[in-house]
Design an enzyme around this catalytic site. Structure first.
Site, PDB file in Angstrom:
ATOM      1  CG  ASP A  53      -1.967  -1.070   1.198  1.00 46.71           C
ATOM      2  OD1 ASP A  53      -2.395  -1.440   0.089  1.00 46.71           O
ATOM      3  OD2 ASP A  53      -2.368  -1.545   2.276  1.00 46.71           O
ATOM      4  CE1 TYR A 112       4.369  -7.024   3.564  1.00 41.99           C
ATOM      5  CE2 TYR A 112       3.737  -9.325   3.771  1.00 41.99           C
ATOM      6  CZ  TYR A 112       3.746  -8.145   3.056  1.00 41.99           C
ATOM      7  OH  TYR A 112       3.136  -8.090   1.829  1.00 41.99           O
TER       8      TYR A 112
END
Length: 253
Positions: A53, A112
């Protein structure tokens, strides 16, 4: 046509995300401009391992693309891409792959990392590279909450409402929080896939638990109920990094 795999890093601050969007600056569009130039100005469409994003960074995003002509020298191709892309994108490695290899659909796992500054005053020098939370956090409670996320679960309750994926069952192999120093934490999530905003929603929930505004058992409630309303807020994008994408040919997944 020859297919190439590339590992790239980027600072997501000034991008509207990874994937191409109309009238928006994205990582994909910036790299495709250079690839098209290197392909005698014939358009090149790249594919990524997944989207990130707006504001989210990457140490090790993986892409693939096709170029016409004979096989290129891999280091020259990497150097050409790296020197012509903007300063907030780095091309770390280029490899040759089979014509049917796909960055998104090959079996893989992703890692992540999320970086959080926890102090009374915010550092202006970290405003684009770490998220910030000024209130006290209980490290032991956050550790316990993170451990509940490990395993195969339906993560519907941690997914943003805009997700178009039907199957929301994913497996998390590692969910860990590390205290880097008195004012900084690192969250690590490694799994076989993550849903839209899942990592940021999990971090936001764990932060709320660490601040004693939710019980540790809230994780169980979210997983069982599959209700997003029971989870915490979505954590800010600037703390999130796609650390690594590992594919089945070079890992035990």
């Amino acid at each position: 046509m020859t297919r190439y795999k590339a590992t790239i890093a980027y600072d997501g601050t000034d991008f509207a995300g990874f994937q191409s969007q109309t009238n928006q600056r994205t990582v994909q569009k910036e790299i495709e401009k250079i690839l098209t130039k290197l392909n005698s100005f014939e358009p090149v469409i790249l594919q990524g391992s997944g989207r990130t994003d707006s504001g989210v960074h990457a140490f090790g995003q993986v892409i693939h693309f096709d170029l016409k002509g004979k096989v290129r020298d891999l280091e020259r191709l990497r150097f050409g891409l790296d020197t012509q892309t903007p300063a907030d994108i780095a091309v770390k490695k280029v490899e040759l792959v089979p014509d049917d290899w796909h960055a998104r659909y090959q079996k893989h796992e992703k890692t992540y990392e999320y970086y959080l500054e926890n102090s009374i005053t915010r550092s202006p020098f970290q405003r684009h590279s770490k998220a910030y939370f000024r209130y006290p956090l209980n490290f032991e409670r956050m550790q316990e909450a993170m451990s509940k996320l490990v395993g195969e679960h339906d993560f519907t309750g941690f997914t943003a409402s805009g997700s178009s994926v039907d199957d929301k069952v994913r497996t998390i192999y590692q969910a860990e929080i590390i205290r880097l120093d008195e004012e900084n934490f690192k969250f690590i999530f490694r799994g076989n896939g993550f849903l839209y905003k899942q990592v940021r929603n999990m971090v936001g929930t764990v932060i709320k638990i660490g601040n004693d505004r939710m019980p540790v058992s809230q994780i169980d409630k979210i997983l069982t109920s599959k209700n997003r309303d029971f989870a915490g807020p979505t954590a800010a994008p600037e703390g999130l990094y796609l650390k690594e994408v590992k594919y089945a040919e070079n890992t035990d997944i």
